[in-house]
Design a protein around this motif. Sequence first.
Motif, PDB file in Angstrom:
ATOM      1  N   TYR A   1       0.840  -1.192   0.000  1.00  0.00           N
ATOM      2  CA  TYR A   1       0.000   0.000   0.000  1.00  0.00           C
ATOM      3  C   TYR A   1       0.880   1.249   0.000  1.00  0.00           C
ATOM      4  O   TYR A   1       1.901   1.289   0.681  1.00  0.00           O
ATOM      5  CB  TYR A   1      -0.903   0.039   1.240  1.00  0.00           C
TER       6      TYR A   1
ATOM      7  N   ASP B   1       0.949   5.809  -0.063  1.00  0.00           N
ATOM      8  CA  ASP B   1       0.204   6.972   0.413  1.00  0.00           C
ATOM      9  C   ASP B   1       0.772   8.266  -0.165  1.00  0.00           C
ATOM     10  O   ASP B   1       0.719   9.321   0.455  1.00  0.00           O
ATOM     11  CB  ASP B   1       0.170   7.025   1.947  1.00  0.00           C
TER      12      ASP B   1
ATOM     13  N   THR C   1      -0.274   9.820  -2.981  1.00  0.00           N
ATOM     14  CA  THR C   1      -1.286  10.670  -3.618  1.00  0.00           C
ATOM     15  C   THR C   1      -2.540  10.672  -2.742  1.00  0.00           C
ATOM     16  O   THR C   1      -2.675   9.830  -1.845  1.00  0.00           O
ATOM     17  CB  THR C   1      -1.678  10.137  -5.014  1.00  0.00           C
ATOM     18  N   GLU C   2      -3.440  11.588  -3.011  1.00  0.00           N
ATOM     19  CA  GLU C   2      -4.681  11.642  -2.229  1.00  0.00           C
ATOM     20  C   GLU C   2      -5.489  10.354  -2.377  1.00  0.00           C
ATOM     21  O   GLU C   2      -6.066   9.858  -1.410  1.00  0.00           O
ATOM     22  CB  GLU C   2      -5.520  12.863  -2.621  1.00  0.00           C
ATOM     23  N   GLU C   3      -5.524   9.802  -3.572  1.00  0.00           N
ATOM     24  CA  GLU C   3      -6.260   8.551  -3.811  1.00  0.00           C
ATOM     25  C   GLU C   3      -5.636   7.398  -3.017  1.00  0.00           C
ATOM     26  O   GLU C   3      -6.341   6.615  -2.379  1.00  0.00           O
ATOM     27  CB  GLU C   3      -6.270   8.228  -5.308  1.00  0.00           C
ATOM     28  N   LEU C   4      -4.313   7.305  -3.062  1.00  0.00           N
ATOM     29  CA  LEU C   4      -3.624   6.250  -2.311  1.00  0.00           C
ATOM     30  C   LEU C   4      -3.798   6.441  -0.809  1.00  0.00           C
ATOM     31  O   LEU C   4      -3.989   5.470  -0.067  1.00  0.00           O
ATOM     32  CB  LEU C   4      -2.139   6.205  -2.676  1.00  0.00           C
ATOM     33  N   LYS C   5      -3.763   7.698  -0.352  1.00  0.00           N
ATOM     34  CA  LYS C   5      -3.969   7.987   1.076  1.00  0.00           C
ATOM     35  C   LYS C   5      -5.358   7.546   1.516  1.00  0.00           C
ATOM     36  O   LYS C   5      -5.522   6.976   2.599  1.00  0.00           O
ATOM     37  CB  LYS C   5      -3.802   9.484   1.358  1.00  0.00           C
ATOM     38  N   ALA C   6      -6.360   7.801   0.689  1.00  0.00           N
ATOM     39  CA  ALA C   6      -7.733   7.399   1.017  1.00  0.00           C
ATOM     40  C   ALA C   6      -7.847   5.881   1.093  1.00  0.00           C
ATOM     41  O   ALA C   6      -8.497   5.343   1.997  1.00  0.00           O
ATOM     42  CB  ALA C   6      -8.710   7.966  -0.015  1.00  0.00           C
ATOM     43  N   ASN C   7      -7.210   5.184   0.167  1.00  0.00           N
ATOM     44  CA  ASN C   7      -7.210   3.729   0.166  1.00  0.00           C
ATOM     45  C   ASN C   7      -6.468   3.190   1.395  1.00  0.00           C
ATOM     46  O   ASN C   7      -6.923   2.236   2.036  1.00  0.00           O
ATOM     47  CB  ASN C   7      -6.580   3.201  -1.131  1.00  0.00           C
TER      48      ASN C   7
END
Length: 143
Positions: free
Chosen positions: A116, A118, A120-126
């Motif tokens: 996992y 973090d 980008t914002e998308e990766l952080k949300a995931n």
Amino acid sequence: METPINFYSKNDFELTDQKRHEAWLKAVIESEEKEVGDLNYIFCSDGDVLEINQNYLGHDTYTDIITFDYSVNKIISAEIYISTDRVKENAEKFNVDFENELRRVMVHGILHCCGYGDSTEELKANMRASENKKMELFHVEQN
């Protein structure tokens, strides 16, 4: 023989109920279809983590966790440094209890080792969604 997850402290912090945390972290790793390798958590101060950040990562910033990921294939191995100072400060900032914030940080390191990100914002949300899901496993009775 099963590999233990080790918990060390460079400050006065002592992880309570280490066996329960170990069982939980193993369950998290298994839920990602991975296996536990050599996994060490080192609890330390802001100063310790800042020094590691400066010397090994070239960053001059405080952070709650630094993960040195040595995983190979499906075997999760790492040294995970956690600033208990930063965890305490973040728990107060986000109005959550210390233990909850500590578990979030602990699982965050494992999730990095499982692939996992973090950045980008998308990766952080995931990552945050995965942290929440894995934290629920702490409250499930482990064998």
